[in-house]
Structure formats: structure tokens, C-alpha cells
Design an enzyme around this catalytic site. Sequence first.
Site, short mmCIF file in Angstrom:
data_model
loop_
_atom_site.label_atom_id
_atom_site.label_comp_id
_atom_site.label_asym_id
_atom_site.label_seq_id
_atom_site.Cartn_x
_atom_site.Cartn_y
_atom_site.Cartn_z
N ARG A 73 -2.10 0.85 1.35
CA ARG A 73 -1.25 1.95 1.82
C ARG A 73 -1.24 3.05 0.76
NH1 ARG A 73 5.13 2.44 1.76
NH2 ARG A 73 5.24 4.48 2.74
N HIS A 118 5.31 11.42 1.24
CA HIS A 118 6.02 10.52 0.32
C HIS A 118 6.65 11.39 -0.77
CE1 HIS A 118 6.14 6.13 -1.16
NE2 HIS A 118 6.89 6.82 -2.00
N GLU A 163 10.75 6.74 3.58
CA GLU A 163 12.15 6.66 3.14
C GLU A 163 12.92 7.97 3.27
OE1 GLU A 163 12.33 4.97 -0.78
OE2 GLU A 163 11.60 3.05 -0.09
N ASN A 305 10.81 -0.92 3.97
CA ASN A 305 10.72 -1.05 2.51
C ASN A 305 11.95 -1.81 2.06
OD1 ASN A 305 8.56 0.67 2.82
ND2 ASN A 305 9.40 2.35 1.61
N TYR A 307 13.80 -3.87 -1.16
CA TYR A 307 13.81 -4.20 -2.58
C TYR A 307 14.97 -5.11 -2.99
CZ TYR A 307 10.10 -0.86 -3.54
OH TYR A 307 8.89 -0.21 -3.56
N GLU A 372 6.80 -1.89 1.75
CA GLU A 372 6.99 -1.92 0.30
C GLU A 372 7.92 -3.07 -0.07
OE1 GLU A 372 8.37 1.60 -1.83
OE2 GLU A 372 7.12 2.87 -0.54
#
Length: 469
Positions: A73, A118, A163, A305, A307, A372
Site C-alpha cells: 500500500r 495521505h 484517516e 487502520n 493501532y 494499517e
Amino acid sequence: MFPRGFAWGAATAAYQIEGGWQADGKGPSIWDTFCHEEGRVFQEQDGDVACNSYELWDKDLECIQQLGLTHYRLSLSWARLLPDGTTRHVNQKGVQYYNKVIDDLLASDVSPMVTLYHFDLPQALQDQGGWKSEGIAAIFDSYAMFCFQTFGDRVKLWITINEPSVCAKLGHEDGVHAPGLKEQGTAAYLVGHNMLRAHAMAWHSYDSLFRPEQKGAVSLAINSDWLEPLRPGCEEDEAATGRDLACTLGWFAWPLFVTGDYPEIMRSAIDSQSEKLGYSGSSRLPRFSKDEPAILGTADFFALNYYTSRKVTAGGGRGQMCMKSDRDVEEVLDPSWFICGVSWLAVVPGGLRKLLKYIKDTFGSPAVYITENGFSQVGPVQMEDVRRCELFKDTILEVAKAIEEDGVDVRGYFAWSLLDNFEWADGFSVRFGLFHVDFSDAELRRTAYRSGREYGEMIMKHKRPTDVQ
Ligand code: BGC
């Protein structure tokens, strides 16, 4: 454990790795401007050179091959392709660069997943109001069509915007990301709104003009923490968690997957706070116009994504015009969670499984790509990063459980990131790479961390010969 065709990937973003900020006719982006202002980034660092992937793409490709990725990606630098952001002027050198990247990937049996945006808006567009301006959506749509037209014969997986909540909040409410605005309580909602409009326009363009021939899929990458009540069963905390989820994950996922509009909980939280503050204008959360392309149904898969996780309790400081007051929640860390490098990164592998199940139940069992997920290190470099190896394994195991035991349709996993890179306001002080990059070396040598090698072994074990699409 993993379905046929599962994407084993790693991700990067243009500004974080490419460098070449002025090379061959590239226009400036808001991150170029932001980094060149004093006091914005750790030790006044910038992405002028970063990993120099603009010149060292061959080295990146070697890393990709060494890991045995099925997917990679990357993001396109809008200002490298269209220096002033519009299709009036195309920078052919930029087109050549990405053509080579895409062709080399395909020649190595690696499928590209391409992000159009991005965080790096062309500065020329910022000068006209950036994401706060209504006209940005149509300009983004032209850029997206240009990319579909130019690269879509070979790229089958597209992310329009990465995002949006981070761009909106960190860039326009907190001012810690480009363009560095601190217009609390209003700008981020407007930016998020225009990003949704831009995404939807681009999706409709793809759907009607390109999909019939190119047969790809388009989505928008949503970042979300897993959130759960600090005191399970406590009504206040349960409500706070619902509100927090609605205002973060729901902000973008609800319009795309459920109603075409923002969650009611989000709107009423914002509106009731406005009322308390005596704000008399119309809702700070804009409304979608019926005359514009519909938002609902404009995600061909769920791009997530993930985390970290948080525990949520009520009360986040009422009385101010800001997003935190609107949400009226406090997010806390469980003391048992391991903090990995940066203070915000509490690692909770099980949170990913819960979030995947929640997505399945709430958004109609969509196909999900984890676009991600990763772990950072800070301070003295550890090449034998045993702890990060464990975290990748634990997290991927949770993905497997989500697939097998919860029936979530997960189609792929992209580790963040292929390389140590420019970690936004933290500069080069935070390393997320599977490959170490020696930023003090003129050649910017890339060397696999142990976690990189082990991720490669994991891929080798799980990928099937037919996995390449
Ligand atoms: C962003 C990346 C960033 C990573 C780690 C994500 O929010 O998409 O650009 O480097 O998190 O902070």
C-alpha cells in the site's frame, strides 16, 4: 487459518518516505510548508529527503521482495502529479515515477493498493481554502479521475482518503498537523464533511466511468481505536462509549455504511453543546445536500487502520467550543496495557478482534482490509526487536480468530510500515518500520529488523501460491 487471496501487505505514505520535495517539477504540499515553519516538528525536521524513495525506489522494492508481500500500500503525492492540484498541468515525471513503481510491483507479483490522499494537500489548494472550501470536493474528484484513468488499468484497490478524522482534527482543531489550524469546534467537522463529499464523488466517478472496465474496488481508510466502558455496566460509561464511538468511527463509517448521514448521537451531542454555549448559528456539523451524489454505499470494502484501544468514562470538560467538549468523554488507558514507543500507542491485540466483530455487526458484514497496524520504537535502535515480533504475532492471531471464530470477512492485513519514516510531528524520532532506515547514512541503508524477518516468515507460512490477484 487465512482465506485464499488474503492480502499480506505493508504500507507507506508519499510524504513520509519519498523526499524529492522539489524534484522534477513537484509542487509544494501543505506538509512541505508546515515543516518549514519553525516549531512545528520535532527538532525542526522535515520530509525534504525522508527515505528518499523518490530516488531509491529500487531499494524499497528489494525490501518488499524480501518480505514476500502479496500487496503493497502506497500513496500518491497529489502535488507530484498535479503541482497546483488541478489537472490543468500534469507533471509527467511524477506520472513516470508512479508508473514505474506500479509496474515493478506487478512484475514482482505484488498487487498495489493505492491511496490518493495521505495528508499532503497541494499548497496551491490550501491557499484557496483547502479542505474547508466547498469546491475542494470537485477538485479532488478530478484528481481521482486522473489517477483512475492513468493507473487504473493496473491498480485494483483504491483508497481515496487516509484517516479523514486525523486530517480534520489534528490539522484543523489541534493544529499539530498541517495545515496547523486551531479553529476549535467547527473546522474539523467541515473538513470531515468535505472529505466525505470528495470521497463520494470520486467513488461515483469510478463506479460509472471506470469500474466497468477496470473492475477494481474503492474505499476510504478509517482509523479507529477500540473503545469500551471503563466501568462495564455503568450506565454513564456505556453512554459515553456509545457517544465516543459515534463521534470517531461513526463519524465516517455511519454515512458510508448505514444511513448516508452522521450518527444521530453525534449530531445531538454537538447540537446540545452548541445550545449550552449559546451558539446561535446552524449546526456546526454540516448537512449533506440531496443534490449531491449520495454518500451511502460508497465504500466497496471497509478499510480499517487500527493501532490502539481506550477505556471510556463520562465527562471531558464541558463548557468550551471544541470537539472534546462535544464528545464529553474521558479516554483512559488500562494500566496493564503495554505502551509501545509513543505514549498514545497502548498495544491491545484483543481490541482489534472486538473492533472487527463490532464492524461486522454494525456495518453489515463488509469485507474488511486492515490497511494499517503497527508498533513503534523510540530511543536506541533495537534491531532484535523481540517485543515487536510478539506484538505482530499476537495481533495477527487475533485477526485469525476474528475470521475463524467470529466470521468477520477480513481480506488482508497491512503492517505499518515497510520502512522507518517521517512520523509527522514526531519527525524521525519514532520508528515504525519493518526495515530500519539509517538516516545518518548517505545511502539511507535499509536493513530488516527481526520483526521484518519474522513477518516475512509468517507470510511465507500462510500465503498460498494462488494468493496473488
Ligand atoms: C497514519 C500514518 C502514521 C501512523 C502512525 C496513521 O495514523 O496513517 O501516516 O505514520 O498512523 O502514527
